[in-house]
Motif scaffolding. Sequence first.
Motif, PDB file in Angstrom:
ATOM      1  N   ARG A   1      -5.861  -4.058  -0.221  1.00 58.17           N
ATOM      2  CA  ARG A   1      -5.765  -3.240   1.171  1.00 58.17           C
ATOM      3  C   ARG A   1      -4.311  -3.802   1.757  1.00 58.17           C
ATOM      4  O   ARG A   1      -4.527  -5.269   2.211  1.00 58.17           O
ATOM      5  CB  ARG A   1      -6.832  -3.049   1.937  1.00 58.17           C
ATOM      6  N   SER A   2      -3.327  -3.172   2.320  1.00 55.39           N
ATOM      7  CA  SER A   2      -2.579  -3.584   3.106  1.00 55.39           C
ATOM      8  C   SER A   2      -2.817  -3.383   4.773  1.00 55.39           C
ATOM      9  O   SER A   2      -3.037  -2.191   5.095  1.00 55.39           O
ATOM     10  CB  SER A   2      -1.128  -3.033   2.710  1.00 55.39           C
ATOM     11  N   TYR A   3      -2.748  -4.238   5.518  1.00 52.04           N
ATOM     12  CA  TYR A   3      -3.051  -4.012   6.853  1.00 52.04           C
ATOM     13  C   TYR A   3      -2.080  -4.206   7.918  1.00 52.04           C
ATOM     14  O   TYR A   3      -0.962  -4.885   7.551  1.00 52.04           O
ATOM     15  CB  TYR A   3      -3.790  -5.089   7.288  1.00 52.04           C
ATOM     16  N   LEU A   4      -2.009  -3.377   8.757  1.00 51.55           N
ATOM     17  CA  LEU A   4      -0.994  -3.219   9.918  1.00 51.55           C
ATOM     18  C   LEU A   4      -1.220  -4.281  10.866  1.00 51.55           C
ATOM     19  O   LEU A   4      -2.317  -4.957  11.023  1.00 51.55           O
ATOM     20  CB  LEU A   4      -1.126  -1.769  10.671  1.00 51.55           C
TER      21      LEU A   4
ATOM     22  N   GLN B   1       3.240   3.567  13.003  1.00 57.98           N
ATOM     23  CA  GLN B   1       3.106   2.539  11.759  1.00 57.98           C
ATOM     24  C   GLN B   1       2.199   3.315  11.014  1.00 57.98           C
ATOM     25  O   GLN B   1       2.401   3.044   9.896  1.00 57.98           O
ATOM     26  CB  GLN B   1       2.673   1.290  12.397  1.00 57.98           C
ATOM     27  N   VAL B   2       1.065   3.806  11.269  1.00 52.47           N
ATOM     28  CA  VAL B   2       0.061   4.273  10.455  1.00 52.47           C
ATOM     29  C   VAL B   2       0.720   5.701   9.574  1.00 52.47           C
ATOM     30  O   VAL B   2       0.571   5.892   8.496  1.00 52.47           O
ATOM     31  CB  VAL B   2      -1.059   5.032  11.086  1.00 52.47           C
TER      32      VAL B   2
ATOM     33  N   ARG C   1       3.745   5.897   8.648  1.00 50.24           N
ATOM     34  CA  ARG C   1       4.602   5.008   7.638  1.00 50.24           C
ATOM     35  C   ARG C   1       3.687   4.333   6.504  1.00 50.24           C
ATOM     36  O   ARG C   1       4.541   3.755   5.583  1.00 50.24           O
ATOM     37  CB  ARG C   1       5.690   4.340   8.251  1.00 50.24           C
ATOM     38  N   HIS C   2       2.468   4.008   6.775  1.00 52.81           N
ATOM     39  CA  HIS C   2       1.722   3.300   5.547  1.00 52.81           C
ATOM     40  C   HIS C   2       1.935   3.517   4.429  1.00 52.81           C
ATOM     41  O   HIS C   2       1.845   4.822   3.978  1.00 52.81           O
ATOM     42  CB  HIS C   2       0.191   3.431   6.000  1.00 52.81           C
ATOM     43  N   GLN C   3       2.234   2.698   3.591  1.00 55.78           N
ATOM     44  CA  GLN C   3       2.722   2.639   1.927  1.00 55.78           C
ATOM     45  C   GLN C   3       1.384   3.445   1.221  1.00 55.78           C
ATOM     46  O   GLN C   3       1.688   3.827   0.180  1.00 55.78           O
ATOM     47  CB  GLN C   3       3.279   1.403   1.507  1.00 55.78           C
ATOM     48  N   GLU C   4       0.190   3.103   1.769  1.00 59.19           N
ATOM     49  CA  GLU C   4      -0.870   3.657   1.090  1.00 59.19           C
ATOM     50  C   GLU C   4      -1.082   4.999   1.243  1.00 59.19           C
ATOM     51  O   GLU C   4      -2.322   5.595   0.836  1.00 59.19           O
ATOM     52  CB  GLU C   4      -1.979   2.948   1.091  1.00 59.19           C
ATOM     53  N   ARG C   5      -0.570   6.041   2.316  1.00 57.25           N
ATOM     54  CA  ARG C   5      -0.869   7.060   2.708  1.00 57.25           C
ATOM     55  C   ARG C   5      -0.683   8.045   1.422  1.00 57.25           C
ATOM     56  O   ARG C   5       0.345   7.878   0.644  1.00 57.25           O
ATOM     57  CB  ARG C   5       0.019   7.844   3.837  1.00 57.25           C
TER      58      ARG C   5
ATOM     59  N   HIS D   1      -4.821   6.620   4.622  1.00 52.92           N
ATOM     60  CA  HIS D   1      -4.698   5.707   3.479  1.00 52.92           C
ATOM     61  C   HIS D   1      -5.876   4.874   3.124  1.00 52.92           C
ATOM     62  O   HIS D   1      -5.958   4.373   2.034  1.00 52.92           O
ATOM     63  CB  HIS D   1      -3.485   4.586   4.068  1.00 52.92           C
TER      64      HIS D   1
END
Length: 317
Positions: free
Chosen positions: A2-5, A61-62, A64-68, A272
């Motif tokens: 998982r990628s975290y902001l 930021q949410v 634009r999250h790459q996992e959305r 995401h």
Amino acid sequence: MRSYLEFEKPLAELEAKIAELKQLAADGNADMADELTRLENKAAQQLQSTYAKLSAWQKTQVARHQERPHFAEYVAGLIQDYTPLCGDRAFADDAAIQGGLGRFRGRAVMVMGHEKGRGTEGRVKHNFGMAKPEGYRKAIRLMRLAERFRLPVITLVDTSGAYPGVAAEERGQAEAIARAIDCCLDIRVPLVAAIVGEGGSGGAVALAAANKVLMFEHAVYSVISPEGCAAILWNAGDKAQDAAEALKLTAADLHKLKVVDEIVPEPVGGAHRDPNGAIKSLGDALEIQLRGLQGQEPGALREARRRKFLDIGSVGL
């Protein structure tokens, strides 16, 4: 993985500890059960409290999250018998805007939207979701095709804006966007748009001048990006957070201003974290809106859509 902001770092540390304890438990250490339960409850509470009070910049930021979920995932989860339609019949096929025919919960529809792509290769292929003139001309072609066969149109918006390159300007970017907006306002079939991630500038409005505009809880929608606004107003990139607040780009702000008609809730922690849950939530909202528009006269649909946008921002004297 998982990628975290940035604002999720405390949660990242907690979930890393949970993963470590789960590994120990899997190796036969039964004494970890109580501590694991305690930490999982703490993580769930922290996730909920964090996402209940996001700032406008954090929501950006949410969004634009790459996992959305992207357009391809929404089509796979909501549209049956999907047949993509390509090209603007004038210059080329634009991969940033995808569209085609299919069935949405038993109803024949035209669906189109922005696709940002996955991974470096995918993002380059889809130009990061930034459409060129041929993308908007393709959208016009598909909307007119839907009108001819009396099919409702669903659009999914997720772009930082239209492509600003020289070649796009040479091929009439502004004119293509203007004609796409005009087409949205003119067609005589139901049109429902959903802001599912980032809705940026005219590149977003070109697909979102709809009878009903839905917006995900943590999506953003604005005339310019916070970074672009900060560069113009303050000539300083570190003012993006201030710009995000000033732009009123969150779903709550825009619903209050009557720019969007409905806020679609996301799973706790954002779309995401649970793409399937988010896709279902959007599907339910789309179904309700399409049902409400069903049966309305073509002229009335067009007139109501035009009146809706003329009324935005109007002040009674």
